[in-house]
Design a protein around this motif. Structure first.
Motif, PDB file in Angstrom:
ATOM      1  N   LYS A  56     -23.284  -7.552  82.840  1.00  0.00           N
ATOM      2  CA  LYS A  56     -22.262  -6.331  83.556  1.00  0.00           C
ATOM      3  C   LYS A  56     -20.977  -6.716  83.042  1.00  0.00           C
ATOM      4  O   LYS A  56     -20.250  -5.709  83.760  1.00  0.00           O
ATOM      5  N   GLY A  57     -20.555  -7.439  82.291  1.00  0.00           N
ATOM      6  CA  GLY A  57     -19.289  -7.709  81.739  1.00  0.00           C
ATOM      7  C   GLY A  57     -18.602  -8.793  82.488  1.00  0.00           C
ATOM      8  O   GLY A  57     -18.580  -8.715  83.635  1.00  0.00           O
ATOM      9  N   ILE A  58     -18.128  -9.819  81.919  1.00  0.00           N
ATOM     10  CA  ILE A  58     -17.563 -10.904  82.546  1.00  0.00           C
ATOM     11  C   ILE A  58     -16.178 -11.551  81.552  1.00  0.00           C
ATOM     12  O   ILE A  58     -16.487 -11.472  80.276  1.00  0.00           O
ATOM     13  N   ARG A  59     -15.233 -11.986  82.220  1.00  0.00           N
ATOM     14  CA  ARG A  59     -14.402 -12.613  81.416  1.00  0.00           C
ATOM     15  C   ARG A  59     -14.557 -13.960  81.002  1.00  0.00           C
ATOM     16  O   ARG A  59     -15.559 -14.605  81.695  1.00  0.00           O
ATOM     17  N   LEU A  60     -14.132 -14.443  80.030  1.00  0.00           N
ATOM     18  CA  LEU A  60     -14.446 -15.914  79.617  1.00  0.00           C
ATOM     19  C   LEU A  60     -13.880 -17.042  80.286  1.00  0.00           C
ATOM     20  O   LEU A  60     -14.465 -17.765  80.953  1.00  0.00           O
ATOM     21  N   VAL A  61     -12.755 -16.675  81.384  1.00  0.00           N
ATOM     22  CA  VAL A  61     -12.165 -17.668  82.455  1.00  0.00           C
ATOM     23  C   VAL A  61     -13.157 -17.652  83.548  1.00  0.00           C
ATOM     24  O   VAL A  61     -13.353 -18.644  84.050  1.00  0.00           O
ATOM     25  N   ASP A  62     -13.994 -16.443  83.918  1.00  0.00           N
ATOM     26  CA  ASP A  62     -15.065 -16.204  84.628  1.00  0.00           C
ATOM     27  C   ASP A  62     -16.444 -17.119  84.245  1.00  0.00           C
ATOM     28  O   ASP A  62     -17.035 -17.889  85.325  1.00  0.00           O
ATOM     29  N   ILE A  63     -16.496 -17.277  82.978  1.00  0.00           N
ATOM     30  CA  ILE A  63     -17.704 -17.759  82.354  1.00  0.00           C
ATOM     31  C   ILE A  63     -17.416 -19.224  82.583  1.00  0.00           C
ATOM     32  O   ILE A  63     -18.377 -20.145  83.115  1.00  0.00           O
ATOM     33  N   PHE A  64     -16.251 -19.841  82.247  1.00  0.00           N
ATOM     34  CA  PHE A  64     -15.944 -21.300  82.609  1.00  0.00           C
ATOM     35  C   PHE A  64     -16.202 -21.613  83.975  1.00  0.00           C
ATOM     36  O   PHE A  64     -16.747 -22.717  84.127  1.00  0.00           O
ATOM     37  N   LYS A  65     -15.545 -20.830  84.904  1.00  0.00           N
ATOM     38  CA  LYS A  65     -15.549 -21.273  86.389  1.00  0.00           C
ATOM     39  C   LYS A  65     -16.961 -21.281  86.768  1.00  0.00           C
ATOM     40  O   LYS A  65     -17.450 -22.021  87.509  1.00  0.00           O
ATOM     41  N   ILE A  66     -17.638 -20.234  86.591  1.00  0.00           N
ATOM     42  CA  ILE A  66     -19.169 -20.070  87.012  1.00  0.00           C
ATOM     43  C   ILE A  66     -20.020 -21.466  86.342  1.00  0.00           C
ATOM     44  O   ILE A  66     -20.514 -22.075  87.349  1.00  0.00           O
ATOM     45  N   SER A  67     -19.670 -21.622  85.332  1.00  0.00           N
ATOM     46  CA  SER A  67     -20.540 -22.701  84.699  1.00  0.00           C
ATOM     47  C   SER A  67     -20.078 -24.075  85.254  1.00  0.00           C
ATOM     48  O   SER A  67     -21.047 -24.925  85.316  1.00  0.00           O
ATOM     49  N   MET A  68     -18.893 -24.430  85.431  1.00  0.00           N
ATOM     50  CA  MET A  68     -18.570 -25.473  86.091  1.00  0.00           C
ATOM     51  C   MET A  68     -19.173 -25.681  87.527  1.00  0.00           C
ATOM     52  O   MET A  68     -19.701 -26.803  87.728  1.00  0.00           O
ATOM     53  N   VAL A  69     -19.171 -24.760  88.083  1.00  0.00           N
ATOM     54  CA  VAL A  69     -19.579 -24.774  89.537  1.00  0.00           C
ATOM     55  C   VAL A  69     -21.077 -24.930  89.480  1.00  0.00           C
ATOM     56  O   VAL A  69     -21.493 -25.760  90.354  1.00  0.00           O
ATOM     57  N   ILE A  70     -21.863 -24.063  88.566  1.00  0.00           N
ATOM     58  CA  ILE A  70     -23.487 -24.532  88.442  1.00  0.00           C
ATOM     59  C   ILE A  70     -23.570 -25.922  88.079  1.00  0.00           C
ATOM     60  O   ILE A  70     -24.589 -26.585  88.414  1.00  0.00           O
ATOM     61  N   GLY A  71     -22.845 -26.495  87.100  1.00  0.00           N
ATOM     62  CA  GLY A  71     -22.953 -27.905  86.684  1.00  0.00           C
ATOM     63  C   GLY A  71     -22.706 -28.825  87.766  1.00  0.00           C
ATOM     64  O   GLY A  71     -23.585 -29.528  88.002  1.00  0.00           O
ATOM     65  N   ILE A  72     -21.906 -28.658  88.699  1.00  0.00           N
ATOM     66  CA  ILE A  72     -21.566 -29.566  89.982  1.00  0.00           C
ATOM     67  C   ILE A  72     -22.797 -29.326  90.944  1.00  0.00           C
ATOM     68  O   ILE A  72     -23.389 -30.231  91.268  1.00  0.00           O
ATOM     69  N   PHE A  73     -23.403 -28.108  91.262  1.00  0.00           N
ATOM     70  CA  PHE A  73     -24.463 -27.719  91.935  1.00  0.00           C
ATOM     71  C   PHE A  73     -25.526 -28.462  91.170  1.00  0.00           C
ATOM     72  O   PHE A  73     -26.555 -29.083  92.128  1.00  0.00           O
ATOM     73  N   HIS A  74     -25.856 -28.559  90.011  1.00  0.00           N
ATOM     74  CA  HIS A  74     -27.065 -29.063  89.447  1.00  0.00           C
ATOM     75  C   HIS A  74     -26.960 -30.667  89.275  1.00  0.00           C
ATOM     76  O   HIS A  74     -27.935 -31.238  89.150  1.00  0.00           O
ATOM     77  N   ILE A  75     -25.788 -30.993  89.848  1.00  0.00           N
ATOM     78  CA  ILE A  75     -25.658 -32.718  89.961  1.00  0.00           C
ATOM     79  C   ILE A  75     -25.923 -33.071  91.618  1.00  0.00           C
ATOM     80  O   ILE A  75     -26.659 -33.741  91.971  1.00  0.00           O
ATOM     81  N   ILE A  76     -25.192 -32.054  92.476  1.00  0.00           N
ATOM     82  CA  ILE A  76     -25.268 -32.344  93.940  1.00  0.00           C
ATOM     83  C   ILE A  76     -26.772 -32.116  94.360  1.00  0.00           C
ATOM     84  O   ILE A  76     -27.355 -32.959  95.026  1.00  0.00           O
ATOM     85  N   MET A  77     -27.591 -30.982  93.965  1.00  0.00           N
ATOM     86  CA  MET A  77     -28.732 -30.765  94.734  1.00  0.00           C
ATOM     87  C   MET A  77     -29.740 -31.727  94.244  1.00  0.00           C
ATOM     88  O   MET A  77     -30.669 -32.067  95.056  1.00  0.00           O
ATOM     89  N   PRO A  78     -29.914 -32.056  92.801  1.00  0.00           N
ATOM     90  CA  PRO A  78     -31.078 -33.286  92.564  1.00  0.00           C
ATOM     91  C   PRO A  78     -30.723 -34.467  93.381  1.00  0.00           C
ATOM     92  O   PRO A  78     -31.622 -35.195  93.614  1.00  0.00           O
ATOM     93  N   LEU A  79     -29.341 -34.759  93.280  1.00  0.00           N
ATOM     94  CA  LEU A  79     -29.103 -36.067  93.859  1.00  0.00           C
ATOM     95  C   LEU A  79     -29.477 -36.023  95.238  1.00  0.00           C
ATOM     96  O   LEU A  79     -30.144 -37.072  95.785  1.00  0.00           O
ATOM     97  N   MET A  80     -29.058 -35.079  95.992  1.00  0.00           N
ATOM     98  CA  MET A  80     -29.730 -34.896  97.574  1.00  0.00           C
ATOM     99  C   MET A  80     -31.227 -34.893  97.754  1.00  0.00           C
ATOM    100  O   MET A  80     -31.845 -35.602  98.342  1.00  0.00           O
TER     101      MET A  80
END
Length: 186
Positions: free
Chosen positions: A35-59
């Motif tokens: 859809k078209g995305i800026r590099l800063v948004d790629i970084f932000k989305i990826s960091m949040v996904i990484g955090i969720f991929h830590i929190i969810m399996p931990l729970m």
């Protein structure tokens, strides 16, 4: 052979599962990237996904450990069945062609919903892993790392290619989880 108290085979299994779970973020990232995305948004989305991929399996791991205490040996079979169901659902969704609902990835709500949607399967896998002896810190950090890296890759690839790769990424991840579920049952 042990590496810091964790068997080499267990480390390989954790890495393979992390890749399988990250493929969901990769495939959905392709759609968002197209859809078209800026590099800063790629970084932000990826960091949040990484955090969720830590929190969810931990729970999930903590819940799985609790279930394991309650159910004993039945927990291993339940964990294997859970992985089989999750993997089968991922393959089915891929074949059926279910699309991710549209959202604004720049808003906090949209980013949270997207990260949760690609990380919810990590919770289920965490429940299964909690029923087995596993290195919790290693597991969640590897899941988070691969979730973030594969979402970056998906978002970047999405900027450059057509959508056919995304479908196969989710199906491949589902097949891996299905295989591990069968392995746990045998």
């Amino acid at each position: 052979m042990l590496v810091n108290g964790v068997e080499f085979g267990q480390i390989i299994t954790i890495f393979i599962m992390a890749i399988a779970l990250g493929l969901d973020a990769f495939s959905l990232g392709i759609g968002i990237g197209m859809k078209g995305i800026r590099l800063v948004d790629i970084f932000k989305i990826s960091m949040v996904i990484g955090i969720f991929h830590i929190i969810m399996p931990l729970m999930g791991i903590f819940m799985g450990q609790y279930v394991s205490l309650l159910l004993g040996n039945v927990a291993t079979a339940a964990g294997g069945c859970l992985l089989i169901l999750l993997g089968s659902h991922m393959v089915y969704s891929s074949i059926r062609g279910e699309e991710a609902t549209s959202f604004d990835h720049r808003s906090l709500w949209g980013l949270t919903i997207f990260a949760l949607s690609v990380s919810i399967d990590s919770f289920s896998v965490g429940v299964s892993l909690g029923m087995f002896a596993t290195d919790i810190l290693l597991t969640v950090l590897v899941f988070g790392l691969f979730g973030a890296l594969l979402s970056v890759a998906g978002l970047l690839v999405g900027r450059r290619v057509n959508g056919w790769v995304g479908e196969y990424g989710e199906a491949f991840g589902g097949l891996i989880l299905l295989a591990f579920g069968i392995k746990f049952l045998l």
